[in-house]
Design an enzyme around this catalytic site. Structure first.
Site, PDB file in Angstrom:
ATOM      1  N   SER A  28     -18.183 -45.063 -16.655  1.00 22.82           N
ATOM      2  CA  SER A  28     -19.273 -44.208 -17.020  1.00 22.82           C
ATOM      3  C   SER A  28     -19.379 -43.457 -17.543  1.00 22.82           C
ATOM      4  O   SER A  28     -20.704 -42.304 -18.217  1.00 22.82           O
ATOM      5  CB  SER A  28     -20.199 -45.198 -16.314  1.00 22.82           C
ATOM      6  N   LYS A  77     -27.756 -52.604 -18.238  1.00 21.71           N
ATOM      7  CA  LYS A  77     -27.575 -52.422 -19.370  1.00 21.71           C
ATOM      8  C   LYS A  77     -27.906 -53.035 -21.032  1.00 21.71           C
ATOM      9  O   LYS A  77     -29.341 -53.163 -21.236  1.00 21.71           O
ATOM     10  CB  LYS A  77     -25.992 -51.237 -19.277  1.00 21.71           C
ATOM     11  N   HIS A 130     -20.756 -51.628 -18.358  1.00 21.60           N
ATOM     12  CA  HIS A 130     -20.871 -50.777 -19.730  1.00 21.60           C
ATOM     13  C   HIS A 130     -20.436 -51.036 -21.114  1.00 21.60           C
ATOM     14  O   HIS A 130     -21.009 -51.174 -22.310  1.00 21.60           O
ATOM     15  CB  HIS A 130     -20.308 -49.842 -20.229  1.00 21.60           C
TER      16      HIS A 130
HETATM   17  C1  LIG Z   1     -24.416 -49.196 -14.150  1.00 21.48           C
HETATM   18  C2  LIG Z   1     -23.251 -49.520 -13.131  1.00 21.48           C
HETATM   19  C3  LIG Z   1     -22.896 -51.029 -12.100  1.00 21.48           C
HETATM   20  C4  LIG Z   1     -24.230 -51.060 -11.044  1.00 21.48           C
HETATM   21  O1  LIG Z   1     -25.139 -52.116 -12.304  1.00 21.48           O
HETATM   22  P1  LIG Z   1     -25.876 -52.070 -11.688  1.00 21.48           P
HETATM   23  O2  LIG Z   1     -26.597 -53.471 -12.405  1.00 21.48           O
HETATM   24  O3  LIG Z   1     -26.467 -51.221 -12.566  1.00 21.48           O
HETATM   25  O4  LIG Z   1     -26.073 -52.329 -10.227  1.00 21.48           O
HETATM   26  C5  LIG Z   1     -21.150 -51.122 -11.719  1.00 21.48           C
HETATM   27  N1  LIG Z   1     -20.334 -51.189 -12.804  1.00 21.48           N
HETATM   28  C6  LIG Z   1     -20.674 -49.966 -13.449  1.00 21.48           C
HETATM   29  C7  LIG Z   1     -19.409 -49.012 -13.691  1.00 21.48           C
HETATM   30  C8  LIG Z   1     -21.463 -49.422 -13.705  1.00 21.48           C
HETATM   31  O5  LIG Z   1     -21.890 -48.165 -14.798  1.00 21.48           O
END
Ligand SMILES: *Cc1c(COP(=O)(O)O)cnc(C)c1O
Length: 395
Positions: free
Chosen positions: A186, A245, A214
């Site tokens: 990320s 996302k 992502h």
């Molecule tokens: C954002 C993210 C999460 C968490 O997801 P949410 O739905 O925002 O709680 C988990 N793993 C990674 C790699 C992330 O970037």
């Protein structure tokens, strides 16, 4: 009433906050005053934002909003209970079926966030007497899952599958072995070496769990993520995705075998002890899945533009690390420098958030450019123009 003037057990918080401020590490929230989109308003500021994970430009898409309105009219808003009691509704079931179809797995399970999916899944798969191996740059939710599990945690250097291989060779005596990794990291925007990780998992009889947060909707011929992109889906035992996302809604999910899902229904604590998502969130996710199926050009164009943006940034002389995706860090090193470049860009009409420790390791402060499909060519050219003008100020 007791005398409350001398007992101040939270005084240390103010001292800690002062310390963070002195180190340029204090974070503030800015209130968004427009929908989440490429053209953004933050309080009185207005400009182009490169600061969301809304990779396909769906968060404010009216098709999702209409789906939510329709579902809410039919079923109301709240879900009122945990999925194991009365919280699990037909619409959750329909989304789980559609996600399984999309992911090409037997089954899927919805969580209230990707964070909950990761934390719940890791801690349901391993426990005391087991060992879990994680990449140093894994997401916080995977690390928290590791801690919650009370299994032995072995952290390997970022992307270093050879080191992992050696660590795993020493774990013969353990009951179970689990390897967990982000598929698309990320902050660095680079990809995990999934083919090699699958080899290591097979060599040492480990479970391989991959978090595609992502990459879902962005990578792979049908948008299933990096495992699809590099052709190892059948060798990944546990796949995690988020609905928050590229999918533009809220929630997380685990995709895998029917028995994996049944185990999680029984053992994943964030699933068992937390209220089910409002059904309307599922309606939004289903509308987004339709877009992902019917408008593949969105992900193709996004990755195409990201590749050209990376090349232009390199040409201007910025350090962008090992990025190979729509997430592009501009590495500044020092937290203060990152904050100042972010502020200068904001004056020029571009919001690019500064990412500081503890989100990234010390000396790796950066600006994180998050490209989405909604960024047209002129927005990207605008950002490049501003960065070119600022280049000499940030040698
Ligand atoms: C954002 C993210 C999460 C968490 O997801 P949410 O739905 O925002 O709680 C988990 N793993 C990674 C790699 C992330 O970037």
């Amino acid at each position: 009433m007791s005398d409350n003037t001398t007992h101040r057990p939270l005084d240390w918080i103010d001292r800690e906050l002062d310390r963070l401020a002195q180190q340029d590490l204090l974070r503030h929230r800015t209130t968004r005053t427009s929908p989440q989109a490429a053209q953004l308003q933050l309080e009185s500021w207005q400009g182009v934002s490169f600061g969301s994970n809304d990779y396909l430009g769906l968060a404010a898409d009216m098709r999702l909003a209409d789906a939510v309105a329709g579902a809410t009219k039919m079923d109301g808003w709240g879900s009122g209970a945990s999925p194991l009691v009365t919280g699990y509704a037909q619409i959750h079931q329909r989304l789980e079926e559609q996600l399984a179809q999309f992911e090409g797995t037997e089954s899927t399970l919805l969580f209230s966030s990707g964070f909950a999916a990761n934390a719940g899944c890791v801690s349901a798969l391993v426990g005391p007497g087991d060992v879990v191996f994680g990449d140093r740059k894994n997401h916080a939710s995977l690390f928290d899952g590791c801690r919650l599990s009370r299994a032995d945690v072995r952290v390997y250097p970022h992307g270093d599958w050879r080191r992992l291989d050696r660590l795993a060779a020493k774990s013969k005596g353990c009951r179970r072995r689990l390897i967990v990794t982000d598929s698309l990291f990320s902050m660095d925007g680079d990809l995990a070496p999934l083919v090699q990780l699958a080899d290591v998992a097979e060599r040492h009889e480990a479970i391989l769990m991959v978090d595609e947060a992502h990459a879902t909707g962005v990578f792979g011929p049908s948008g299933r993520g990096v495992a699809e992109h590099v052709g190892v889906e059948h060798r990944v035992h546990v796949r995690v995705g988020t609905l928050s996302k590229a999918i533009g809604s809220i929630g997380g999910f685990v995709a895998g075998s029917r028995s994996l899902v049944e185990w999680l229904v029984n053992r994943a604590r964030p699933y068992v002890f937390s209220t089910a998502l409002p059904g309307a969130c599922c309606a939004a996710a289903m509308a987004a899945l339709d877009v992902i199926r019917n408008e593949p050009h969105r992900r193709v164009q996004l990755l195409d533009r990201a590749e050209r943006l990376r090349a232009s940034l390199r040409q201007q002389g910025w350090q962008i690390g090992t990025s190979e995706s729509q997430i592009i860090p501009i590495v500044l090193g020092d937290a203060g420098r990152a904050v100042r470049l972010s502020e200068r860009l904001r004056d020029e009409g571009f919001y690019v958030p500064a990412i500081r420790p503890p989100t990234v390791p010390k000396r790796e402060a950066c600006l994180r450019v998050s490209l989405t499909w909604a960024h047209g060519e002129e927005m990207i050219e605008g950002l490049l123009g501003a960065l070119a003008r600022l280049r000499t100020e940030f040698p």
